[in-house]
Design a protein around this motif. Structure first.
Motif, PDB file in Angstrom:
ATOM      1  N   ILE A  81       6.047  10.145   0.493  1.00  0.00           N
ATOM      2  CA  ILE A  81       5.737   8.751   0.161  1.00  0.00           C
ATOM      3  C   ILE A  81       5.876   7.877   1.409  1.00  0.00           C
ATOM      4  O   ILE A  81       6.913   7.897   2.081  1.00  0.00           O
ATOM      5  N   VAL A  82       4.813   7.101   1.688  1.00  0.00           N
ATOM      6  CA  VAL A  82       4.846   6.107   2.763  1.00  0.00           C
ATOM      7  C   VAL A  82       4.440   4.773   2.154  1.00  0.00           C
ATOM      8  O   VAL A  82       3.387   4.662   1.516  1.00  0.00           O
ATOM      9  N   VAL A  83       5.277   3.750   2.354  1.00  0.00           N
ATOM     10  CA  VAL A  83       5.017   2.425   1.793  1.00  0.00           C
ATOM     11  C   VAL A  83       4.786   1.441   2.935  1.00  0.00           C
ATOM     12  O   VAL A  83       5.605   1.341   3.845  1.00  0.00           O
ATOM     13  N   GLU A  85      12.850  -5.128   2.225  1.00  0.00           N
ATOM     14  CA  GLU A  85      13.239  -3.770   2.614  1.00  0.00           C
ATOM     15  C   GLU A  85      14.053  -3.090   1.518  1.00  0.00           C
ATOM     16  O   GLU A  85      13.877  -1.900   1.250  1.00  0.00           O
ATOM     17  N   GLU A  86      14.914  -3.850   0.883  1.00  0.00           N
ATOM     18  CA  GLU A  86      15.727  -3.323  -0.219  1.00  0.00           C
ATOM     19  C   GLU A  86      14.839  -2.951  -1.411  1.00  0.00           C
ATOM     20  O   GLU A  86      15.005  -1.903  -2.032  1.00  0.00           O
ATOM     21  N   ARG A  87      13.854  -3.793  -1.701  1.00  0.00           N
ATOM     22  CA  ARG A  87      12.947  -3.523  -2.814  1.00  0.00           C
ATOM     23  C   ARG A  87      12.070  -2.303  -2.519  1.00  0.00           C
ATOM     24  O   ARG A  87      11.856  -1.457  -3.391  1.00  0.00           O
ATOM     25  N   ILE A  88      11.581  -2.180  -1.295  1.00  0.00           N
ATOM     26  CA  ILE A  88      10.758  -1.028  -0.919  1.00  0.00           C
ATOM     27  C   ILE A  88      11.552   0.267  -1.052  1.00  0.00           C
ATOM     28  O   ILE A  88      11.034   1.278  -1.556  1.00  0.00           O
ATOM     29  N   ALA A  89      12.804   0.259  -0.631  1.00  0.00           N
ATOM     30  CA  ALA A  89      13.651   1.452  -0.765  1.00  0.00           C
ATOM     31  C   ALA A  89      13.792   1.847  -2.235  1.00  0.00           C
ATOM     32  O   ALA A  89      13.740   3.039  -2.583  1.00  0.00           O
ATOM     33  N   GLU A  90      13.930   0.855  -3.112  1.00  0.00           N
ATOM     34  CA  GLU A  90      14.036   1.133  -4.541  1.00  0.00           C
ATOM     35  C   GLU A  90      12.729   1.718  -5.093  1.00  0.00           C
ATOM     36  O   GLU A  90      12.742   2.661  -5.892  1.00  0.00           O
ATOM     37  N   ILE A  91      11.614   1.194  -4.651  1.00  0.00           N
ATOM     38  CA  ILE A  91      10.303   1.695  -5.080  1.00  0.00           C
ATOM     39  C   ILE A  91      10.139   3.145  -4.634  1.00  0.00           C
ATOM     40  O   ILE A  91       9.670   3.993  -5.402  1.00  0.00           O
ATOM     41  N   GLN A  92      10.531   3.437  -3.411  1.00  0.00           N
ATOM     42  CA  GLN A  92      10.446   4.817  -2.921  1.00  0.00           C
ATOM     43  C   GLN A  92      11.289   5.759  -3.783  1.00  0.00           C
ATOM     44  O   GLN A  92      10.848   6.858  -4.124  1.00  0.00           O
ATOM     45  N   ARG A  93      12.488   5.317  -4.164  1.00  0.00           N
ATOM     46  CA  ARG A  93      13.337   6.132  -5.047  1.00  0.00           C
ATOM     47  C   ARG A  93      12.655   6.361  -6.398  1.00  0.00           C
ATOM     48  O   ARG A  93      12.660   7.474  -6.922  1.00  0.00           O
ATOM     49  N   ALA A 111       0.947   8.543  -1.159  1.00  0.00           N
ATOM     50  CA  ALA A 111       1.846   9.524  -1.772  1.00  0.00           C
ATOM     51  C   ALA A 111       1.078  10.804  -2.063  1.00  0.00           C
ATOM     52  O   ALA A 111       0.106  10.777  -2.826  1.00  0.00           O
ATOM     53  N   ASP A 112       1.505  11.873  -1.445  1.00  0.00           N
ATOM     54  CA  ASP A 112       0.895  13.193  -1.662  1.00  0.00           C
ATOM     55  C   ASP A 112      -0.638  13.136  -1.569  1.00  0.00           C
ATOM     56  O   ASP A 112      -1.351  13.698  -2.401  1.00  0.00           O
ATOM     57  N   GLY A 113      -1.149  12.428  -0.568  1.00  0.00           N
ATOM     58  CA  GLY A 113      -2.588  12.359  -0.340  1.00  0.00           C
ATOM     59  C   GLY A 113      -3.315  11.281  -1.126  1.00  0.00           C
ATOM     60  O   GLY A 113      -4.500  11.060  -0.921  1.00  0.00           O
ATOM     61  N   GLU A 114      -2.650  10.613  -2.027  1.00  0.00           N
ATOM     62  CA  GLU A 114      -3.260   9.518  -2.800  1.00  0.00           C
ATOM     63  C   GLU A 114      -2.928   8.186  -2.156  1.00  0.00           C
ATOM     64  O   GLU A 114      -1.887   8.039  -1.512  1.00  0.00           O
ATOM     65  N   ILE A 115      -3.797   7.193  -2.352  1.00  0.00           N
ATOM     66  CA  ILE A 115      -3.517   5.823  -1.921  1.00  0.00           C
ATOM     67  C   ILE A 115      -3.621   4.921  -3.143  1.00  0.00           C
ATOM     68  O   ILE A 115      -4.613   4.959  -3.875  1.00  0.00           O
ATOM     69  N   PHE A 116      -2.595   4.143  -3.369  1.00  0.00           N
ATOM     70  CA  PHE A 116      -2.604   3.155  -4.437  1.00  0.00           C
ATOM     71  C   PHE A 116      -1.783   1.963  -3.985  1.00  0.00           C
ATOM     72  O   PHE A 116      -1.224   1.949  -2.897  1.00  0.00           O
ATOM     73  N   TYR A 117      -1.717   0.932  -4.830  1.00  0.00           N
ATOM     74  CA  TYR A 117      -1.123  -0.341  -4.435  1.00  0.00           C
ATOM     75  C   TYR A 117      -0.152  -0.806  -5.500  1.00  0.00           C
ATOM     76  O   TYR A 117      -0.261  -0.443  -6.666  1.00  0.00           O
ATOM     77  N   LYS A 118       0.793  -1.621  -5.069  1.00  0.00           N
ATOM     78  CA  LYS A 118       1.782  -2.175  -5.991  1.00  0.00           C
ATOM     79  C   LYS A 118       1.890  -3.667  -5.777  1.00  0.00           C
ATOM     80  O   LYS A 118       1.965  -4.134  -4.645  1.00  0.00           O
ATOM     81  N   GLU A 127       0.871  -1.170   0.000  1.00  0.00           N
ATOM     82  CA  GLU A 127       0.000   0.000   0.000  1.00  0.00           C
ATOM     83  C   GLU A 127       0.907   1.219   0.000  1.00  0.00           C
ATOM     84  O   GLU A 127       1.850   1.286   0.793  1.00  0.00           O
ATOM     85  N   ILE A 128       0.611   2.168  -0.878  1.00  0.00           N
ATOM     86  CA  ILE A 128       1.450   3.359  -1.000  1.00  0.00           C
ATOM     87  C   ILE A 128       0.580   4.593  -0.801  1.00  0.00           C
ATOM     88  O   ILE A 128      -0.460   4.741  -1.464  1.00  0.00           O
TER      89      ILE A 128
END
Length: 142
Positions: free
Chosen positions: A62-64, A45-53, A29-36, A26-27
């Motif tokens: 951005i909050v994941v 954790e490594e993959r989430i950091a890459e997604i945030q980048r 980002a700037d008031g929106e909610i979407f999913y990946k 669940e992401i």
């Protein structure tokens, strides 16, 4: 030789599926909610950091949150993308994002998957780098 080549291709594809874990995020980002949805062989954790980048190019805040992680389920991602294609939410060139008005049915679908227990043959596929006589023997007995 042709049958052996076919077996090696099949084994490589199966190994790829078994080595990958399926994740659902669940992401916010700037008031929106979407999913990946996605697959990875790395630590989540490594993959989430890459997604945030990746998302920093499109959003500032951005909050994941990890909603689910399933080992040995690399084969489910394509099915998920097909089943929920009406909810696809592309972000630039990023295509594995989705917007759902209610994510609960989606989560129920994902959590209905039983844990994947690897068979002896599947363990050998993951561990072996080439087709050995032992591996071929396991295939014949499976």
């Amino acid at each position: 030789p042709e049958k052996l080549a076919d077996l090696q291709i099949y084994r490589a594809q199966l190994r790829r599926i078994l080595l990958n874990s399926l994740y659902f995020l669940e992401i916010k980002a700037d008031g929106e909610i979407f999913y990946k949805i996605g697959i990875t062989t790395r630590q989540i954790e490594e993959r989430i950091a890459e997604i945030q980048r990746d998302l920093k190019q499109h959003y500032s805040d951005i909050v994941v949150n990890l909603l689910g992680l399933w080992q040995h389920r690399g084969n489910v991602e394509l099915y998920f993308k097909h089943r929920y294609k009406a909810f696809n939410y592309p972000i630039g060139s990023l295509t594995e994002y989705f917007k759902f008005s209610d994510v609960k049915p989606v989560l129920n679908d994902l959590f209905e998957m039983e844990a994947k227990e690897l068979s002896r043959v599947e363990l050998n596929i993951i561990e072996l780098q080439s087709l050995s006589p032992t591996f071929l023997g396991h295939l014949e007995s499976a």
